[in-house]
Scaffold this active site. Structure first.
Site, short mmCIF file in Angstrom:
data_model
loop_
_atom_site.label_atom_id
_atom_site.label_comp_id
_atom_site.label_asym_id
_atom_site.label_seq_id
_atom_site.Cartn_x
_atom_site.Cartn_y
_atom_site.Cartn_z
N LEU B 72 29.70 -0.92 21.74
CA LEU B 72 29.71 -1.73 20.51
C LEU B 72 30.59 -2.96 20.66
O LEU B 72 30.55 -3.86 19.83
CB LEU B 72 30.18 -0.89 19.32
CG LEU B 72 29.18 0.17 18.82
CD1 LEU B 72 29.78 0.97 17.67
CD2 LEU B 72 27.87 -0.46 18.39
N ARG B 73 31.40 -2.99 21.72
CA ARG B 73 32.20 -4.17 22.12
C ARG B 73 33.36 -4.53 21.18
O ARG B 73 34.10 -5.46 21.47
CB ARG B 73 31.31 -5.41 22.27
CG ARG B 73 30.17 -5.26 23.27
CD ARG B 73 30.68 -5.09 24.68
NE ARG B 73 29.60 -5.22 25.68
CZ ARG B 73 29.61 -4.61 26.85
NH1 ARG B 73 30.62 -3.81 27.19
NH2 ARG B 73 28.63 -4.77 27.70
N ASN B 103 35.49 1.14 26.63
CA ASN B 103 35.93 -0.06 27.38
C ASN B 103 35.96 -1.31 26.51
O ASN B 103 35.36 -2.33 26.81
CB ASN B 103 35.08 -0.28 28.63
CG ASN B 103 33.60 -0.46 28.32
OD1 ASN B 103 33.14 -0.13 27.24
ND2 ASN B 103 32.86 -1.00 29.28
N ASP B 161 33.92 5.11 31.20
CA ASP B 161 32.66 4.44 31.54
C ASP B 161 32.85 2.95 31.80
O ASP B 161 33.54 2.26 31.05
CB ASP B 161 31.62 4.60 30.45
CG ASP B 161 30.30 3.95 30.84
OD1 ASP B 161 29.69 4.44 31.79
OD2 ASP B 161 29.92 2.95 30.21
N ASN B 287 24.47 -1.61 35.98
CA ASN B 287 25.17 -0.64 36.81
C ASN B 287 25.11 0.72 36.12
O ASN B 287 25.61 0.85 35.02
CB ASN B 287 26.63 -1.07 37.00
CG ASN B 287 27.35 -0.18 37.99
OD1 ASN B 287 26.72 0.55 38.74
ND2 ASN B 287 28.66 -0.22 37.96
N ASP B 314 22.79 3.14 27.07
CA ASP B 314 23.75 2.27 27.77
C ASP B 314 23.60 0.83 27.24
O ASP B 314 23.65 -0.14 28.00
CB ASP B 314 23.59 2.32 29.29
CG ASP B 314 24.81 1.73 30.00
OD1 ASP B 314 25.78 1.34 29.33
OD2 ASP B 314 24.78 1.65 31.25
#
Lengths: 312, 436
Positions: B72-73, B103, B161, B287, B314
């Site tokens: 979701l950043r 992350n 992740d 990735n 993802d």
């Protein structure tokens, strides 16, 4: 005669007749460089930008001289002096250069695919002067021209390319070019430097240097980059040189009339001994001479006349 | 109390083995009653206050989808996605719950970040947001985070992740220690020393394109390690974005031995191969990388036989700053929430999987893997519902995606299976007929 395409991005996309046309055009331009006044007015008023993101002496100079001998205006941009060091993106650089209305951008970049991306950003022609480990079409064309001159043909010729195939754009472009013209291509190097599936490009593969040399009409040695040692691709320069360096002793397995090519710059005593590099079989400097003619032909066939005319 | 009635649709709910025409009565955000459509004599007063009736005739009604793998950043990368836009994208894709990766910046490695995410989700989110905490502080792979605190704050799993945990002992301790809390450890299985500076799958295509390759072994070796560690510790392991045949086979064998492992595959790894990288579109850079048809076939078989439990997106929004650059320089990832269902349904159309296979992988399986108590429409459960039209197609137009980022390799592709309405907690949060 003009190519029916905007850009020269690789040999993979060319068909046999296009390659033959470029080579015969290059042959006719060779004479210009032998004149007292080495210039023809053909591309007067055209602007060529050499955009080099990687260091290069030979290729950049060759493109520049080729453009000038065709009377085009050539401008050189190297990354160390450009806005790229200020963080400008490829797209912004491309758009800004395009705003100055060049006719052609010659680009070299360490990242494969960059010329193709660039060609989508700009409406002028893009010539790939080497992208990552992908293609180096003008190099392959000058190699083909050199072989054609010396051997009189490419059809049926046996070419062995020896060295670091994985990281070589020269190898890939030459595999496409020579096989399209009917040559048999073998690549050779340590297994650590043979990329998976390379045979799908149309060549055969060996790790045995003597097998690669036996029966070869043309041997192309590739530059070995010393820093590859750190990646464990070979244990030492000494061992690499013993196994895959071309010296006079190994050359005995080759044909009597074998010719040796190297795209340069050479590492004397590593992939090629001085005796071989400077010896009678070596055409390394002929390649450089032919490079100018091939690049003149590329400019002529992309920029000469109008594209619409050639499509008629 | 607001009521919602979904009438005449084909209800498929693998959690209770239901597939038939039913009327669903939702009250107070929960599934009240479910009646066979042909025997339902309830008379509804159309237009009654607080009553909403959806005619689902010809449509398929499903438990809302659960995405076990969303970026979701927020916080930190709001220019790529926010909790608001990300949950809008989720709802447009039929997802009613997302598990969001740690992350962010700052990394979700302590309760204040977890609480920030949950507060934001409560204020602006339109789908249920379930944070995943980091396994190690700052995702540095060294010191474990406070699992207990993260669980209390609302984390449903733990993962670094984006960054592989390279130290085997750290992974071992994480699997051991997480047993106190029953929190799954999600492994981003990649050996960075084998992946090196690779930017795509290693194989004939990378050779042709002259791009540096990432061998399957970079994934397989770490999957093997983590399965061994899960076996050693009895810990709860989930393998993220499986992309290789080798990994599928290792997981299958481990499950047969009784290892406590679940796994997910993404729609893109199930539908694209490394051939898509030809042309150097950075929207094909992710990735793990897109692999070969052999790997794709193995993933599909793994989903079919239950080796792969979940279809997870993802969803990795990236702006043009990260993507409109040289292939080598481009950031990894694509957006996936809004195309996931249609891509999965494409596999049904192709006859590779059944509708029930993909629904399970989007609903009850991720719910079980992360103990969410969702993914089912049995009576009394939270009314999270996706209504889809399997006969309709749509053409992917990146400009129309709800996600803030537009990095999809599926632009202009026409896909079958359209999400018509999405219901979260008994309220319609997405209605395709009301968007452009």
């Amino acid at each position: 005669m003009r190519l029916k395409r905007k850009d020269l991005l690789g040999i993979e996309e060319l068909d046999r007749s296009e390659i033959e046309q470029i080579l015969s055009t290059a042959e006719s331009f060779k004479e210009v460089s032998a004149r007292e006044i080495k210039k023809v007015p053909t591309l007067r008023g055209k602007t060529v930008i050499n955009l080099f993101y990687e260091p290069s002496t030979r290729t950049r100079t060759s493109f520049e001289i080729a453009a000038k001998r065709m009377s085009a205006d050539a401008v050189n941009i190297s990354v160390s002096t450009s806005s790229v060091t200020k963080g400008e993106t490829l797209r912004d650089t491309a758009k800004n250069l395009e705003a100055m209305r060049p006719d052609c951008i010659v680009v070299r970049h360490s990242s494969s695919g960059t010329p193709e991306m660039l060609s989508k950003y700009v409406s002028c022609s893009v010539v790939n002067a080497g992208d990552g480990a992908h293609e180096h079409p003008s190099q392959a064309l000058l190699d083909m021209l050199t072989v054609k001159e010396k051997k009189g043909r490419i059809e049926g010729i046996k070419l062995s390319i020896i060295g670091d195939i994985t990281h070589s754009r020269v190898a890939r472009s030459n595999i496409y070019g020579f096989t399209k013209l009917g040559a048999e291509v073998t690549v050779c190097g340590p297994p650590t430097m043979i990329p998976p599936g390379i045979e799908k490009l149309g060549c055969s593969v060996t790790t045995d240097m003597n097998a690669a040399l036996r029966g070869a009409d043309v041997v192309m040695m590739l530059r070995i980059q010393m820093e590859r040692q750190k990646e464990s691709l070979f244990p030492s320069v000494r061992e690499y040189s013993r196994l895959y360096g071309l010296d006079e002793a190994k050359l005995k397995s080759a044909k009597d009339d074998v010719i040796i090519l190297h795209p340069g710059p050479i590492n004397r005593g590593v992939e090629i001994s001085s005796e071989v590099a400077d010896g009678p079989y070596s055409l390394i400097l002929d390649q450089v001479t032919n490079g100018v003619a091939v690049r003149m032909a590329i400019f002529y066939m992309l920029l000469g006349g109008t594209r619409e005319e050639s499509l008629k | 109390m607001n009521r919602l009635v979904i009438k005449g649709g084909r209800l498929i709910d693998p959690s209770v083995n239901v597939d038939g025409l039913f009327n669903i009565y939702v009250m107070g955000g929960r599934v009240g009653t479910i009646k066979p459509a042909d025997k339902d004599t309830t008379e509804l007063v159309e237009g009654a206050p607080g009553l909403e009736v959806i005619d689902a005739t010809g449509l398929v009604v499903l438990p809302g989808f659960i995405d076990a793998h969303t970026h979701l950043r927020e916080p930190g990368f709001e220019y790529k996605e926010t909790i608001k836009t990300g949950t809008q994208a989720a709802s447009a894709g039929g997802f009613t719950s997302v598990l969001c990766m740690a992350n962010t910046n700052p990394v979700n490695d302590n309760e204040s970040v977890t609480r920030y995410i949950l507060d934001k989700a409560k204020a602006e989110g339109i789908a249920s947001v379930n944070p995943i905490g980091a396994v190690t502080v700052g995702q540095k792979g060294e010191r474990l985070t406070e699992f207990g605190e993260l669980k209390n704050a609302g984390c449903v799993a733990l993962s670094d992740d984006g960054v592989p945990i390279t130290d085997g002992t750290v992974m071992r301790r994480a699997l051991e220690y997480s047993k106190i809390f029953g929190l799954p450890i999600i492994s981003h299985a990649e050996d960075p020393r084998l992946a090196l500076s690779g930017v795509m799958n290693e194989g004939a295509v990378s050779t042709r394109l002259g791009l540096k390759g990432i061998p399957n072994a970079a994934e397989d070796t770490i999957v093997a390690r983590d399965l061994s560690l899960a076996e050693l510790t009895g810990g709860r392991l989930h393998i993220a974005h499986v992309s290789t045949r080798g990994a599928v086979e290792l997981i299958r064998a481990a499950k047969a031995r009784g290892v406590n492992v679940t796994a997910e595959a993404t729609p893109h790894h199930l539908t694209l191969t490394d051939e898509a990288v030809s042309g150097y579109s950075t929207f094909t850079k992710m990735n793990p990388p897109l692999r070969t048809q052999d790997d794709v076939d193995a993933l599909r078989a793994g989903l079919k036989d239950g080796t792969i439990d979940c279809i997870a997106t993802d969803h990795a929004p990236q702006s043009t700053v990260e993507k409109d650059v040289e292939f080598d320089k481009a950031a990894n990832g694509i957006v996936g929430l809004e195309t996931a269902f249609s891509l999965a349904y494409g596999l049904v159309e192709e006859g590779i999987l059944t509708l029930h296979d993909i629904i399970r992988a989007l609903t009850i399986n991720p719910s079980k893997a992360f103990s969410l108590n969702k993914g089912s429409l049995r009576v009394g459960s939270q009314a999270d519902i996706a209504i889809v039209d399997l006969n309709k197609t749509w053409t992917v137009d990146p400009r129309k995606l709800k996600s803030k980022s537009k990095n999809t390799p599926y632009a202009v592709k026409t896909l079958k299976g359209v999400v018509v309405k999405t219901v979260v907690n008994g309220s319609v949060v997405y209605d395709a007929s009301k968007v452009n």
